[in-house]
Design a protein around this motif. Structure first.
Motif, mmCIF file in Angstrom:
data_model
loop_
_atom_site.group_PDB
_atom_site.id
_atom_site.type_symbol
_atom_site.label_atom_id
_atom_site.label_comp_id
_atom_site.label_asym_id
_atom_site.label_seq_id
_atom_site.Cartn_x
_atom_site.Cartn_y
_atom_site.Cartn_z
ATOM 1 N N PHE A 532 28.558 25.910 77.414
ATOM 2 C CA PHE A 532 29.440 24.596 76.537
ATOM 3 C C PHE A 532 28.548 25.154 75.078
ATOM 4 O O PHE A 532 29.720 24.593 74.317
ATOM 5 N N HIS A 535 31.319 27.577 72.838
ATOM 6 C CA HIS A 535 32.858 26.798 72.812
ATOM 7 C C HIS A 535 32.869 25.840 72.249
ATOM 8 O O HIS A 535 34.013 25.577 71.177
ATOM 9 N N LEU A 536 31.382 24.694 71.564
ATOM 10 C CA LEU A 536 31.507 24.322 71.100
ATOM 11 C C LEU A 536 31.873 24.387 69.594
ATOM 12 O O LEU A 536 31.832 24.281 68.711
ATOM 13 N N PHE A 624 39.650 18.669 74.229
ATOM 14 C CA PHE A 624 38.255 18.163 74.729
ATOM 15 C C PHE A 624 37.136 17.712 74.192
ATOM 16 O O PHE A 624 37.437 17.192 73.181
ATOM 17 N N TYR A 625 36.592 16.550 75.215
ATOM 18 C CA TYR A 625 35.644 16.026 75.078
ATOM 19 C C TYR A 625 34.017 16.909 75.578
ATOM 20 O O TYR A 625 34.338 17.635 76.503
ATOM 21 N N PHE A 626 33.005 17.076 74.408
ATOM 22 C CA PHE A 626 31.873 17.804 74.730
ATOM 23 C C PHE A 626 30.940 16.605 75.232
ATOM 24 O O PHE A 626 30.283 16.073 73.946
ATOM 25 N N GLU A 632 28.965 18.462 80.618
ATOM 26 C CA GLU A 632 30.226 18.183 81.126
ATOM 27 C C GLU A 632 31.380 18.763 79.645
ATOM 28 O O GLU A 632 30.835 17.816 78.000
ATOM 29 N N ILE A 633 32.674 19.167 79.630
ATOM 30 C CA ILE A 633 33.604 19.678 78.641
ATOM 31 C C ILE A 633 34.837 18.390 80.236
ATOM 32 O O ILE A 633 35.396 19.742 80.805
ATOM 33 N N SER A 634 35.755 17.890 78.943
ATOM 34 C CA SER A 634 36.545 16.988 79.891
ATOM 35 C C SER A 634 38.192 17.589 78.888
ATOM 36 O O SER A 634 37.803 17.308 77.662
ATOM 37 N N SER A 635 38.714 17.750 79.877
ATOM 38 C CA SER A 635 39.657 18.145 79.012
ATOM 39 C C SER A 635 41.226 16.863 78.745
ATOM 40 O O SER A 635 40.852 16.610 79.926
ATOM 41 N N ARG A 684 36.862 17.940 70.457
ATOM 42 C CA ARG A 684 37.340 19.121 69.713
ATOM 43 C C ARG A 684 38.696 19.469 70.042
ATOM 44 O O ARG A 684 39.276 19.492 71.571
ATOM 45 N N ALA A 698 36.909 23.600 80.266
ATOM 46 C CA ALA A 698 36.670 22.012 81.072
ATOM 47 C C ALA A 698 35.468 22.815 82.069
ATOM 48 O O ALA A 698 35.751 24.237 82.585
#
Length: 734
Positions: A532, A535-536, A624-626, A632-635, A684, A698
């Motif tokens: 997490f 990638h953030l 993506f949403y972190f 959780e990382i959502s595409s 992001r 994700a």
């Protein structure tokens, strides 16, 4: 006849060395007069003291420039630039050991004209006290400007930046007395050719003349005008051409992005704001906002931390600089420690090291945050390091193992560890090619957390997902960690406290839930946490394409469109857009009940625009949403696969939607998790010149499912792509 007494204490480098050398001469003359023969232990000791003293002193050399007073009556004076330069000088002199006065040059006001600044930078090339590889700092506080390029200049930009020192002025309709960005770049390149690629530039000025004075805020930027109000003035076509068009200057220098010169390896640039922003000083406290925040950040973090320039910028993001966004450019910003080896940091971790044939073995490995290409200075023992003694030399990590590392001497430097040295220690002087995800585990306070230590060590030795084994894990102090593990009151579950300064500054301090205190759950949770934050926080090593795009968030409403006469539901943006970029926070509306109509949720759309002109790069985009509460990382958007055209072409006329309209993806809507009064996440948007499979970014929530939830990571994105960038949008729900 008795031998002369020992030397007295002196405060400056020159005084001490002169005293040592005079003492040696006195002893030699005394030996001749007294008829003493044979080696004199006192003379030998003083010779050693002389060499040791020179090695002990910090090697950084600084040229500090501050301009408050301007010769031209048409230019507004400043009040805090000189004070800022003096504060930087005081900070360097306060280090242990201090930077000596002979290695600190200070130019202020009348001393800081364009020609004198250029002369002083040129003089650094021939300064014999600066060895090749010594860190060099150039600091400037004063006005800056943006001017049109002269006709016929081979610049890739329509405008160019410049420093506007004491004698900056308009003569007729021509700008004079400035230091152009291309001139500055050529001077730095020539300096690096002689003294090495270890140069740091700090600019507390701006290059926008549009900043206006408000209350105590005074902009450090100016726009050149004639007496009759004419603007768009520039320099003569041959201005400083003898510098930037000389044989020493690089061909194609004009193609580099202004003061950043991020394509060069010669220097790191820290600037107070973006190219179109204003840098401010406080007229009441007489200090620049950026310099004040910069020094405060270092003092709070402690010079003992192995902080890279990128980590410094992350910490600066938590400081109150609402009108300006500090920038950091340079190819080594992610790996170079602050001021590199210039300010010797005496409270950093020491690791035992011993010689093993032609190589050296360090008692620290990946679990400690060591990675390939990291550099270490070797000392006789821990006391030699903490007391400021000299090092034997430097070693570079050839291979980092889970708990040990193999090191080799720096290429071109021949030395070996003496055989009679058994307590040698090594201290990191330069971060390696990859950084580790840093975890704090207090087993003294929570003895049961030994299971977490074992889980982390096993995860380093045998990753649960080998596709992500390149994301290293390390146990560190709480001051340097990104998360800290604690136990719940019943000792059954683990709480993840978030130590990331930006996330904490936005209001979130821990995950919204716990992880079972067993090895399997902790291994997968730690691996997912490392994934997490990697990638953030990931950023390109060279050109950042994130600067080539702009992003907007817009409110959507449901509507109906006729398609071939058939009504179809659609989402359309309404109202003014919210322009969000790295420096702005987006606060979405929370769901609310409406009488008789149930729960109302506001839907949001994100669109992006490629600002590149014709001939620039066409780009692919992913969104993506972190979620920082669950990791959780959502595409939310990805481009079509296969041989397709980039959806963000250069010279595009309109922004494209990423999660509404033709994009086909779902709109964003937000709500606070149960039991939370605030939630923090990041939208992001990754952009690249190449279409890659980023589905591996994700992952599922660590809280809801404490097992590894990452898919196969694409090798063409894991390692350095040809070119990419990102736009990061903080989201705070409250």
């Amino acid at each position: 006849m008795s031998a002369p007494s020992d030397i007295e204490d002196h405060s400056t480098q020159k005084d001490v060395l002169n005293s040592i050398h005079n003492r040696i001469a006195e002893l030699q003359r005394w030996k001749i007069r007294s008829g003493t023969t044979g080696p004199d232990e006192q003379v030998c000791r003083l010779c050693i003291d002389s060499v040791t003293f020179v090695n002990r002193l910090a090697r950084l050399y600084a040229l500090l420039i501050g301009v408050d007073k301007y010769a031209s009556e048409s230019i507004r004076d400043l009040v805090g630039a000189v004070a800022d330069a003096e504060k930087v000088q005081a900070f360097l002199r306060a280090q242990t050991p201090p930077i000596s006065g002979e290695r600190l040059e200070l130019l202020t006001n009348e001393q800081a004209t364009a020609s004198k600044i250029i002369h002083r930078i040129r003089r650094l090339r021939t300064n014999e006290s600066i060895r090749r590889g010594d860190p060099i700092l150039i600091y400037y506080a004063g006005h800056g400007s943006m001017i049109p390029k002269p006709d016929g200049w081979p610049s890739a930009e329509s405008h160019m930046q410049c420093l506007s020192p004491h004698d900056a002025r308009v003569s007729g309709r021509t700008v004079e007395g400035v230091v152009l960005d291309v001139t500055f770049g050529a001077l730095l390149q020539a300096l690096a050719k002689e003294k090495g690629n270890n140069i740091t530039v700090i600019l507390d000025c701006c290059h926008s003349g549009s900043g206006t004075r408000e209350d105590d805020r005074v902009p450090r930027g100016l726009e050149f005008k004639t007496e009759d109000g004419e603007t768009d003035l520039t320099v003569d076509v041959s201005y400083q051409k003898d510098i930037w068009d000389s044989d020493d200057a690089a061909r194609g220098l004009f193609l580099l992005p202004q003061f950043a010169n991020s394509g060069l390896q010669s220097h790191i640039v820290l600037s107070a704001c973006g190219p179109t922003q204003s840098a401010f000083e406080n007229s009441r406290t007489h200090e620049g906002h950026f310099t004040s925040a910069f020094l405060r950040t270092i003092e709070e973090s402690g010079m003992g931390t192995t902080m890279t320039y990128s980590e410094l910028m992350d910490r600066l993001e938590t400081k109150p600089l609402p009108w300006q966004t500090p920038q950091c450019e340079g190819r080594d910003k992610d790996t170079r420690l602050l001021f590199d080896k210039g300010v010797v940091q005496r409270n950093r971790p020491c690791y035992s090291i011993f010689r093993d044939g032609l190589t050296y073995t360090l008692d620290a490995g990946e679990v400690h945050g060591v990675s390939k290409d990291a550099s270490f200075a070797v000392y006789a023992n821990r006391h030699a390091f903490t007391s400021g003694g000299p090092s034997f030399g430097e070693l570079v990590v050839d291979k980092a193992h889970p708990v040990t590392s193999s090191l080799l001497p720096v290429e071109g430097l021949v030395w070996s560890l003496p055989e009679d040295v058994s307590d040698a220690v090594a201290v990191m002087t330069r971060a390696g090619s990859r950084s580790a995800f840093r975890v704090h585990i207090d087993t003294g306070k929570y003895p049961k957390l030994h299971v977490a230590v074992e889980a982390l060590a096993k995860e380093v030795c045998e990753p649960t997902n080998r596709d992500y084994s390149w994301i290293s894990l390390a146990i560190t102090s709480k001051e340097e960690a990104q998360v800290s593990l604690e136990l719940t009151a019943d000792d059954t579950d683990v709480v993840f406290e978030i130590l990331d300064e930006q996330i904490r500054a936005l209001g979130l301090q821990r995950l919204n839930g716990t992880v079972p205190c067993d090895e399997s759950s902790l291994r997968s949770a730690l691996r997912s946490a490392a994934h997490f934050f990697y990638h953030l926080r990931s950023s390109p090593q060279e050109v950042n394409l994130g600067l080539a795009v702009s992003a907007r968030v817009r409110v959507l409403r449901k509507s109906v469109e006729l398609q071939s006469g058939i009504p179809m539901p659609v989402y359309l943006p309404v109202g003014d857009s919210t322009c969000v970029q790295n420096d702005k926070v987006f606060y979405p509306e929370m769901p609310r009940h409406r009488r008789g109509r149930g729960m109302h949720r506001t839907l949001y759309a994100v669109d992006v625009f490629n600002k590149s002109p014709k001939g620039g790069y066409s780009l692919f985009a992913w969104m993506f949403y972190f979620d920082c509460s669950t990791l959780e990382i959502s595409s939310y958007y990805e481009p079509p696969t296969g041989d397709v055209k980039p959806p963000l072409p250069a010279a595009m006329e309109h922004a494209i939607p990423l999660n509404f309209g033709d994009a086909g993806a779902r709109p964003l809507t937000f709500s606070l998790p149960a039991g939370q009064s605030i939630d923090v996440g990041f939208i992001r948007i990754f952009v690249s010149t190449h279409n890659s499979d980023l589905s591996g970014i994700a992952q599922k929530s660590v809280i809801e499912q404490c097992r590894a939830a990452v898919t196969e990571n694409p090798s063409d994105w894991t390692y350095q792509p040809e070119m990419w960038g990102a736009v990061t949008i903080p989201v705070v729900q409250r």
